[in-house]
Design a protein around this motif. Structure first.
Motif, mmCIF file in Angstrom:
data_model
loop_
_atom_site.group_PDB
_atom_site.id
_atom_site.type_symbol
_atom_site.label_atom_id
_atom_site.label_comp_id
_atom_site.label_asym_id
_atom_site.label_seq_id
_atom_site.Cartn_x
_atom_site.Cartn_y
_atom_site.Cartn_z
ATOM 1 N N TYR A 1 0.832 -1.204 0.000
ATOM 2 C CA TYR A 1 0.000 0.000 0.000
ATOM 3 C C TYR A 1 0.871 1.261 0.000
ATOM 4 C CZ TYR A 1 -3.474 3.432 1.368
ATOM 5 O OH TYR A 1 -4.276 4.536 1.406
ATOM 6 N N THR A 2 2.007 1.170 0.674
ATOM 7 C CA THR A 2 2.936 2.307 0.662
ATOM 8 C C THR A 2 3.330 2.650 -0.776
ATOM 9 O OG1 THR A 2 3.832 1.615 2.770
ATOM 10 C CG2 THR A 2 5.175 3.105 1.497
ATOM 11 N N GLU B 1 -5.757 0.391 -2.214
ATOM 12 C CA GLU B 1 -5.894 -0.894 -1.527
ATOM 13 C C GLU B 1 -6.024 -2.061 -2.503
ATOM 14 O OE1 GLU B 1 -8.879 -0.543 1.464
ATOM 15 O OE2 GLU B 1 -7.589 0.728 2.701
ATOM 16 N N LEU C 1 -3.099 14.359 6.803
ATOM 17 C CA LEU C 1 -2.222 13.285 6.351
ATOM 18 C C LEU C 1 -2.940 12.406 5.331
ATOM 19 C CD1 LEU C 1 0.459 11.698 6.596
ATOM 20 C CD2 LEU C 1 -0.636 10.327 8.360
ATOM 21 N N ALA C 2 -4.202 12.077 5.631
ATOM 22 C CA ALA C 2 -4.962 11.210 4.712
ATOM 23 C C ALA C 2 -5.107 11.865 3.344
ATOM 24 C CB ALA C 2 -6.329 10.900 5.308
ATOM 25 N N TRP D 1 -1.540 11.910 1.614
ATOM 26 C CA TRP D 1 -0.820 10.644 1.441
ATOM 27 C C TRP D 1 -0.721 10.224 -0.025
ATOM 28 C CZ3 TRP D 1 2.411 7.961 4.269
ATOM 29 C CH2 TRP D 1 2.718 6.668 3.883
ATOM 30 N N LYS D 2 -1.874 10.212 -0.709
ATOM 31 C CA LYS D 2 -1.876 9.697 -2.083
ATOM 32 C C LYS D 2 -1.139 10.613 -3.052
ATOM 33 C CE LYS D 2 -5.872 6.917 -1.375
ATOM 34 N NZ LYS D 2 -6.813 6.024 -1.939
ATOM 35 N N LEU E 1 8.424 7.465 4.933
ATOM 36 C CA LEU E 1 7.543 7.615 6.094
ATOM 37 C C LEU E 1 7.175 6.252 6.680
ATOM 38 C CD1 LEU E 1 5.167 10.506 4.955
ATOM 39 C CD2 LEU E 1 6.961 10.595 6.680
#
Lengths: 159, 209
Positions: A16-17, A22, A97-98, A101-102, A112
């Motif tokens: 996922y990183t 997902e 952050l959410a 993130w992408k 991270l």
């Protein structure tokens, strides 16, 4: 190493990183496990490190076909005023952050992940990513600037 | 609420986890493969260490006779499952192409050359493009075909009998395997040294008679 549920979850988080998606992370993990199990038997075939390497290589391959995998020129000798603790002082809201993130580069997400989830030191992360420590610190410096600009992070605890 | 970046990243990743069915599917995949591997290694070890013992020979022979059957037993089903899963996702095409020659130009990093198939089921289907993919861990070309208003997926990859088991060969006059996965028919065959897998999803726009 046995691929138990705990290790599968760790590998999935790493996938996922890389993908920040997902479904894609699951596909990547499944195909890497299949590849590792199809190799002639040896001790590395089912190790998490080996599967991680397959996932990263496959992810980069996929990116080469879809778009360029970020290959940024980072000057090893660029001035870096922040040390290893530069990320330790950063505070951020979860929704920021959410959202962010992408949009981060896959390499930044890896940094991270290794730093916050796996608990690696900067030297260990540099070794894992096969970059020099100076390069990594430059990247962190820019990442921190970006977090400040886009997510309004704050610095704490510095008197 | 603001927290340290490290805490936030940790919390973010706590929500990223495999579901129960996903874990079960992966465990099943691992168990199937490791059982086969342990059988293979087990028989080899016995032969070396106690090759003179009659009962071990019997066990080894039994395992060796079982292995080829077991290796390919459910492979067509697994191929169909993988093909259908990706067919339903309809991921974006990496290249748009109407002919196999255009496709060959794009898929230059494959270890094989995509070819046209003589399978009659492909009649009336128009190639529209493709993307790199893999089938059971082997690099493959995933081609998208248009059939009327319907889209179908055609996989091509090099045929490796050790990986895929025996698959019917068109040149020998054998009929393709027909396997269903998630309600979708998949035909699997070998032709010109390549393994093909073609979905034959029903046309959702076609009225029932």
């Amino acid at each position: 190493m046995k691929l138990d549920r705990k290790n599968l979850q760790k590998l999935y988080r790493y996938a996922y990183t890389l993908t920040a998606d997902e479904d894609d992370a699951y596909d990547l993990l499944q195909s890497a496990i299949e590849t590792s199990l199809n190799k002639p038997a040896d001790r590395t075939a089912t190790s998490t490190a080996y599967i991680r390497t397959i996932m990263k290589n496959r992810y980069i391959d996929e990116y080469r076909h879809q778009q360029s995998f970020p290959q940024e020129n980072i000057d090893d000798h660029a001035p870096v005023s922040l040390g290893e603790s530069s990320l330790e002082n950063v505070v951020i809201a979860s929704h920021d952050l959410a959202l962010l993130w992408k949009t981060l580069e896959p390499l930044d997400r890896e940094v991270l992940f290794f730093w916050a989830v796996e608990g690696f030191s900067m030297q260990e992360i540099a070794d894992k990513l096969e970059v020099s420590r100076g390069t990594l610190l430059s990247r962190i410096h820019r990442l921190r600037r970006r977090l400040q600009a886009e997510a309004g992070v704050e610095q704490r605890g510095i008197a | 609420m603001k927290q340290s970046l490290k805490q936030q990243v940790n919390q973010y990743f706590r929500q990223v986890e495999l579901s129960g069915p996903q874990l079960t599917e992966l465990e099943s995949l691992i168990n199937t493969q490791t059982e086969k591997e342990s059988q293979r290694r087990g028989s080899y070890g016995y032969k070396l260490v106690v090759s003179g013992m009659f009962f071990v020979v019997v066990v080894a022979l039994f395992m060796m006779s079982q292995f080829p059957w077991d290796a390919s037993k459910d492979m067509p089903q697994r191929i169909a499952e993988e093909v259908v899963k990706n067919h339903l996702k309809l991921k974006p095409l990496e290249v748009k192409a109407g002919t196999i020659n255009e496709i060959r130009g794009y898929f230059s990093k494959l270890e094989f050359m995509p070819v046209e198939s003589s399978m009659p089921s492909l009649n009336g289907m128009q190639l529209i493009g493709g993307r790199y993919c893999s089938l059971q861990g082997i690099t493959a070309a995933q081609l998208r075909m248009k059939q009327g208003q319907n889209l179908q997926t055609l996989y091509q990859t090099q045929y490796l009998p050790d990986v895929f088991g025996y698959i019917p060969q068109l040149e020998k006059g054998e009929s393709p395997l027909v396997v269903y996965a998630r309600g979708i028919k998949v035909k699997i065959w070998v032709e010109k040294g390549l393994l093909f897998a073609l979905t034959q999803a029903p046309d959702v726009n076609q009225s029932q008679e």
